[in-house]
Design a protein around this motif. Structure first.
Motif, PDB file in Angstrom:
ATOM      1  N   TYR A 166       0.980  -1.121   0.083  1.00 19.76           N
ATOM      2  CA  TYR A 166      -0.044  -0.192   0.137  1.00 19.76           C
ATOM      3  C   TYR A 166       0.953   1.297  -0.113  1.00 19.76           C
ATOM      4  CZ  TYR A 166      -3.124  -3.828   1.512  1.00 19.76           C
ATOM      5  OH  TYR A 166      -4.094  -4.834   1.705  1.00 19.76           O
ATOM      6  N   LYS A 167       0.925   1.992  -0.974  1.00 15.93           N
ATOM      7  CA  LYS A 167       1.861   3.075  -1.391  1.00 15.93           C
ATOM      8  C   LYS A 167       0.985   4.528  -0.659  1.00 15.93           C
ATOM      9  CE  LYS A 167       4.339   0.543  -3.509  1.00 15.93           C
ATOM     10  NZ  LYS A 167       3.932  -0.719  -3.508  1.00 15.93           N
ATOM     11  N   SER A 168       1.954   4.971   0.173  1.00 17.44           N
ATOM     12  CA  SER A 168       1.663   6.289   0.751  1.00 17.44           C
ATOM     13  C   SER A 168       1.676   7.437  -0.032  1.00 17.44           C
ATOM     14  CB  SER A 168       2.607   6.634   2.036  1.00 17.44           C
ATOM     15  OG  SER A 168       3.889   6.795   1.639  1.00 17.44           O
ATOM     16  N   PRO A 169       1.074   8.834   0.213  1.00 16.71           N
ATOM     17  CA  PRO A 169       1.220   9.791  -0.700  1.00 16.71           C
ATOM     18  C   PRO A 169       2.585  10.030  -1.029  1.00 16.71           C
ATOM     19  CG  PRO A 169      -0.498  10.003   1.114  1.00 16.71           C
ATOM     20  CD  PRO A 169       0.083   8.688   1.372  1.00 16.71           C
ATOM     21  N   GLU A 170       3.534  10.173   0.150  1.00 16.34           N
ATOM     22  CA  GLU A 170       4.831  10.229  -0.300  1.00 16.34           C
ATOM     23  C   GLU A 170       5.621   9.427  -1.182  1.00 16.34           C
ATOM     24  OE1 GLU A 170       3.948  11.628   4.001  1.00 16.34           O
ATOM     25  OE2 GLU A 170       3.798   9.704   2.790  1.00 16.34           O
ATOM     26  N   GLU A 171       5.232   8.150  -1.145  1.00 16.77           N
ATOM     27  CA  GLU A 171       5.632   7.142  -2.105  1.00 16.77           C
ATOM     28  C   GLU A 171       5.102   7.467  -3.608  1.00 16.77           C
ATOM     29  OE1 GLU A 171       6.573   2.977  -0.376  1.00 16.77           O
ATOM     30  OE2 GLU A 171       4.631   3.526   0.318  1.00 16.77           O
ATOM     31  N   ILE A 172       3.874   7.434  -3.506  1.00 18.23           N
ATOM     32  CA  ILE A 172       3.376   7.860  -4.648  1.00 18.23           C
ATOM     33  C   ILE A 172       3.898   9.074  -5.425  1.00 18.23           C
ATOM     34  CG2 ILE A 172       1.093   8.658  -5.942  1.00 18.23           C
ATOM     35  CD1 ILE A 172       0.941   5.857  -4.987  1.00 18.23           C
ATOM     36  N   ALA A 173       4.311  10.326  -4.769  1.00 24.05           N
ATOM     37  CA  ALA A 173       4.986  11.253  -5.200  1.00 24.05           C
ATOM     38  C   ALA A 173       6.257  10.804  -5.885  1.00 24.05           C
ATOM     39  CB  ALA A 173       5.087  12.422  -4.265  1.00 24.05           C
ATOM     40  N   GLU A 174       6.982   9.916  -5.150  1.00 24.70           N
ATOM     41  CA  GLU A 174       8.375   9.502  -5.712  1.00 24.70           C
ATOM     42  C   GLU A 174       8.215   8.753  -7.111  1.00 24.70           C
ATOM     43  OE1 GLU A 174      11.763   9.630  -4.847  1.00 24.70           O
ATOM     44  OE2 GLU A 174      11.066  11.374  -3.797  1.00 24.70           O
ATOM     45  N   ILE A 175       7.086   7.830  -6.954  1.00 25.29           N
ATOM     46  CA  ILE A 175       6.855   6.972  -8.387  1.00 25.29           C
ATOM     47  C   ILE A 175       6.485   7.843  -9.386  1.00 25.29           C
ATOM     48  CG2 ILE A 175       5.247   5.245  -9.106  1.00 25.29           C
ATOM     49  CD1 ILE A 175       5.213   3.954  -6.276  1.00 25.29           C
ATOM     50  N   VAL A 176       5.747   8.816  -9.032  1.00 23.70           N
ATOM     51  CA  VAL A 176       5.403   9.690  -9.936  1.00 23.70           C
ATOM     52  C   VAL A 176       6.750  10.323 -10.943  1.00 23.70           C
ATOM     53  CG1 VAL A 176       4.041  11.946 -10.839  1.00 23.70           C
ATOM     54  CG2 VAL A 176       2.926  10.124  -9.335  1.00 23.70           C
ATOM     55  N   ASN A 177       7.652  10.976 -10.012  1.00 17.42           N
ATOM     56  CA  ASN A 177       8.685  11.330 -10.356  1.00 17.42           C
ATOM     57  C   ASN A 177       9.402  10.420 -11.199  1.00 17.42           C
ATOM     58  OD1 ASN A 177       8.400  13.815  -9.132  1.00 17.42           O
ATOM     59  ND2 ASN A 177       9.605  13.194  -7.308  1.00 17.42           N
ATOM     60  N   ALA A 178       9.620   9.093 -10.917  1.00 18.67           N
ATOM     61  CA  ALA A 178      10.159   8.020 -11.759  1.00 18.67           C
ATOM     62  C   ALA A 178       9.642   7.941 -13.029  1.00 18.67           C
ATOM     63  CB  ALA A 178       9.972   6.688 -10.807  1.00 18.67           C
ATOM     64  N   ASN A 180       7.752  10.144 -14.722  1.00 16.43           N
ATOM     65  CA  ASN A 180       7.826  11.309 -15.344  1.00 16.43           C
ATOM     66  C   ASN A 180       9.459  11.091 -16.056  1.00 16.43           C
ATOM     67  OD1 ASN A 180       5.416  12.514 -15.107  1.00 16.43           O
ATOM     68  ND2 ASN A 180       6.099  13.768 -13.208  1.00 16.43           N
ATOM     69  N   THR A 181      10.142  10.675 -15.468  1.00 14.31           N
ATOM     70  CA  THR A 181      11.531  10.474 -16.113  1.00 14.31           C
ATOM     71  C   THR A 181      11.352   9.442 -17.130  1.00 14.31           C
ATOM     72  OG1 THR A 181      12.643  11.406 -14.134  1.00 14.31           O
ATOM     73  CG2 THR A 181      14.200  10.090 -15.743  1.00 14.31           C
ATOM     74  N   THR A 182      10.783   8.290 -16.838  1.00 15.52           N
ATOM     75  CA  THR A 182      10.667   7.554 -17.786  1.00 15.52           C
ATOM     76  C   THR A 182       9.858   7.916 -19.005  1.00 15.52           C
ATOM     77  OG1 THR A 182      10.591   5.767 -15.950  1.00 15.52           O
ATOM     78  CG2 THR A 182       9.942   4.841 -18.041  1.00 15.52           C
ATOM     79  N   GLY A 212      20.782  11.380 -15.463  1.00 21.39           N
ATOM     80  CA  GLY A 212      20.788  12.951 -15.137  1.00 21.39           C
ATOM     81  C   GLY A 212      19.574  13.520 -14.330  1.00 21.39           C
ATOM     82  N   ALA A 213      18.651  12.572 -14.316  1.00 23.73           N
ATOM     83  CA  ALA A 213      17.452  12.884 -13.421  1.00 23.73           C
ATOM     84  C   ALA A 213      17.785  12.687 -11.927  1.00 23.73           C
ATOM     85  CB  ALA A 213      16.239  12.375 -13.705  1.00 23.73           C
ATOM     86  N   GLY A 214      18.840  12.312 -11.565  1.00 26.63           N
ATOM     87  CA  GLY A 214      19.351  11.865 -10.106  1.00 26.63           C
ATOM     88  C   GLY A 214      19.302  10.667  -9.693  1.00 26.63           C
ATOM     89  N   GLY A 215      18.822   9.592 -10.441  1.00 27.56           N
ATOM     90  CA  GLY A 215      18.837   8.373 -10.058  1.00 27.56           C
ATOM     91  C   GLY A 215      19.523   7.542 -11.024  1.00 27.56           C
ATOM     92  N   ASN A 216      18.903   6.509 -11.690  1.00 25.86           N
ATOM     93  CA  ASN A 216      19.457   5.433 -12.641  1.00 25.86           C
ATOM     94  C   ASN A 216      18.138   4.536 -13.266  1.00 25.86           C
ATOM     95  OD1 ASN A 216      21.435   3.896 -14.170  1.00 25.86           O
ATOM     96  ND2 ASN A 216      22.850   4.063 -12.742  1.00 25.86           N
ATOM     97  N   LEU A 217      18.744   3.502 -13.914  1.00 27.04           N
ATOM     98  CA  LEU A 217      17.726   2.697 -14.302  1.00 27.04           C
ATOM     99  C   LEU A 217      16.917   1.727 -13.217  1.00 27.04           C
ATOM    100  CD1 LEU A 217      19.862   1.256 -17.535  1.00 27.04           C
ATOM    101  CD2 LEU A 217      17.902   3.056 -17.421  1.00 27.04           C
ATOM    102  N   SER A 218      15.801   1.585 -13.288  1.00 27.58           N
ATOM    103  CA  SER A 218      15.144   0.580 -12.454  1.00 27.58           C
ATOM    104  C   SER A 218      15.228  -0.832 -12.698  1.00 27.58           C
ATOM    105  CB  SER A 218      13.623   1.071 -12.058  1.00 27.58           C
ATOM    106  OG  SER A 218      13.068   1.140 -13.363  1.00 27.58           O
ATOM    107  N   ALA A 251      13.023   4.396 -15.271  1.00 28.06           N
ATOM    108  CA  ALA A 251      13.802   5.180 -14.388  1.00 28.06           C
ATOM    109  C   ALA A 251      13.688   4.962 -12.752  1.00 28.06           C
ATOM    110  CB  ALA A 251      13.720   6.881 -14.581  1.00 28.06           C
ATOM    111  N   GLU A 252      14.692   5.262 -12.057  1.00 27.12           N
ATOM    112  CA  GLU A 252      14.546   4.970 -10.524  1.00 27.12           C
ATOM    113  C   GLU A 252      14.964   6.286  -9.958  1.00 27.12           C
ATOM    114  OE1 GLU A 252      15.923   1.316  -8.230  1.00 27.12           O
ATOM    115  OE2 GLU A 252      17.491   2.492  -8.003  1.00 27.12           O
ATOM    116  N   THR A 253      14.187   6.767  -9.054  1.00 24.85           N
ATOM    117  CA  THR A 253      14.642   7.899  -8.314  1.00 24.85           C
ATOM    118  C   THR A 253      15.757   7.809  -7.496  1.00 24.85           C
ATOM    119  OG1 THR A 253      13.188   7.687  -6.386  1.00 24.85           O
ATOM    120  CG2 THR A 253      12.220   8.712  -8.509  1.00 24.85           C
TER     121      THR A 253
END
Length: 462
Positions: A166-178, A180-182, A212-218, A251-253
């Motif tokens: 169950y993903k929390s709002p904080e996790e959802i925000a991170e996933i959305v960032n990932a 968006n980079t994807t 470049g987005a601050g992470g790497n490949l997922s 992408a992975e954040t």
């Protein structure tokens, strides 16, 4: 790193659900590439990240449920070591930020575990999936590697799955960032591809976007003109006119949350007629599956409905025949769709897959099938609010599998093998997106990305 209270609450729930004993959670170790000091990029264990949030190697956590103690074991770098790495914050300072009051050096871990073993206390650990974890567990617990997976704590597995699903709002925000980079990675691949380039050139470009987005490949990028091979990586193959490219990337954040999208596009500016017809079949199945997403529905039923839509389209092309529901029930469609419709996603692209699909994607009331095709469905249980999942139908024309089934006359009452001879070189088509299950249905995660054949061609023409 999230707020300290998030990690404290997660560990509190974990202790309540496991009940008693000690929980031994292993962080990841550095892993050498081709000599000791040449290291693979470090990736922290996802469950360790979820409960402790500390993204550095060489850490182990021990949670004593009965005595309500949480201890982090690890060693600070020496000044000499930091000549090579640069300054590293003291471990106690980092531990304070995630609510861990007690930090001990690694040499104290053996003694703590030895006392627990002597007292015959239950020590919970998760199934190991890296050789370093196997070695550590053998050293600490004296368990032989071959039986180690069978002795992993089912109580701990269930407790971890019960939270991480169950993903929390904080996790959802991170996933959305990932995601968006994807999306940016996919757009670059679609626009950049041209005849004469290699698959590797495209794959290298999109990995640069992820970094470049601050992470790497997922996960390792799937980018290939042979999309009929489900997990085919990129190669030095040159993109050729008339072929299609299947690009499945993520992408992975910096906090290690994943995105996972697939698009299929022509090397030429437009799909051929048959490529477009097949693409439209996959798009129709994708759209139909998404419309079913909501809490309470079995994802297995969503998968089967998408399979029926694929078969309907193949009927219209003269590749299949017979009753559609019977075709899917018997698994005849798996010649063209030998995999599952989707999976859970979060800190892992295939979220928590190291814990076992039988725990993550299934439960006591629904078991994983043994039928070819359906057995590869990673998620079959009821969807619930807060799940993040992928939806990724496809059509795959694998010449070797077609030849084998044709020679055996397998499902010949459902498959027109004569007609299929002309489709052996089509390769594969997949469309994949990421969704959050909401109270009433689902929400597409991330910014829009071209999906219809017309939209894909429009991008190819720019």
């Amino acid at each position: 790193m999230f707020d300290k209270e998030i990690y404290i609450k997660r560990r509190k729930i974990l202790k309540e659900q496991v009940g008693n004993g000690l929980i031994l959670l292993l962080g990841s170790e550095e892993s050498s590439m081709n000599y000791k000091d040449n290291l693979y990029p470090f990736r922290q264990d996802s469950t360790f990240l979820y409960f402790f949030g500390i993204d550095q190697p060489g850490l182990t956590a021990l949670i004593d449920i009965d005595n309500d103690k949480e201890i982090l074991f690890g060693d600070d770098l020496t000044t000499e070591q930091m000549v090579w790495t640069g300054y590293k914050e003291p471990l106690q300072s980092i531990a304070d930020r995630v609510g861990i009051p007690e930090v001990k050096t690694k040499k104290h871990l053996n003694a703590e575990v030895a006392v627990a073993l002597m007292q015959k206390r239950k020590i919970h650990f998760l199934p190991p999936y890296r050789p370093e974890q196997v070695a550590t567990l053998k050293h600490l617990l004296g368990i032989e590697p071959l039986i180690m997976p069978n002795l992993a704590s089912v109580e701990l597995i269930h407790a971890v799955v019960n939270q991480r699903s169950y993903k929390s709002p904080e996790e959802i925000a991170e996933i959305v960032n990932a995601v968006n980079t994807t999306v940016d990675m996919q757009l670059s691949a679609i626009k950049m591809a041209k005849e004469g380039m290699t698959e590797a050139q495209l794959a290298g470009n999109i990995q640069g976007i992820a970094i470049g987005a601050g992470g790497n490949l997922s996960f390792p990028t799937i980018l290939t003109m042979h999309g009929e091979i489900l997990h085919n990586s990129y190669s030095q193959s040159v993109l050729s006119d008339g072929s299609m490219v299947l690009c499945d990337c993520g992408a992975e954040t910096g906090m290690h949350y994943a995105g996972d999208l697939t698009r299929t596009f022509p090397v030429s500016k437009k799909f051929t007629n048959i490529q477009r017809e097949l693409y439209d079949i996959v798009f129709t199945a994708h759209k139909a599956a998404v419309e079913l997403l909501k809490p309470g529905i079995l994802f297995r039923d969503v998968h089967l409905f998408a399979c029926e839509k694929l078969v309907e389209g193949l009927h219209q092309l003269g590749l299949m025949k017979g009753d559609i529901k019977e075709t899917v029930a018997l698994g005849a469609h798996a010649l063209f769709f030998p995999c599952g419709l989707g999976h859970m996603m979060g800190l892992d692209t295939h979220d928590m897959e190291n814990l076992g699909e039988q725990y993550v994607g299934y439960n006591k009331s629904i078991k994983q099938s043994t039928q070819f095709g359906l057995k590869s469905l990673r998620l079959g249980k009821e969807l619930e609010e807060g799940f993040v999942i992928t939806v990724e139908p496809g059509l795959y024309f694998n010449p070797d599998l077609i030849n084998e089934w044709s020679a055996e006359k397998k499902f010949e009452s459902f498959i027109n093998y004569d007609r299929l001879e002309n489709f052996k070189n089509v390769s594969g088509i997949r469309i994949e997106e990421d969704f959050l299950i909401t109270t009433q249905g689902s929400q597409l995660l991330g910014k829009p990305l071209a999906k219809t054949a017309d939209e894909i061609e429009e991008l190819r023409l720019t």
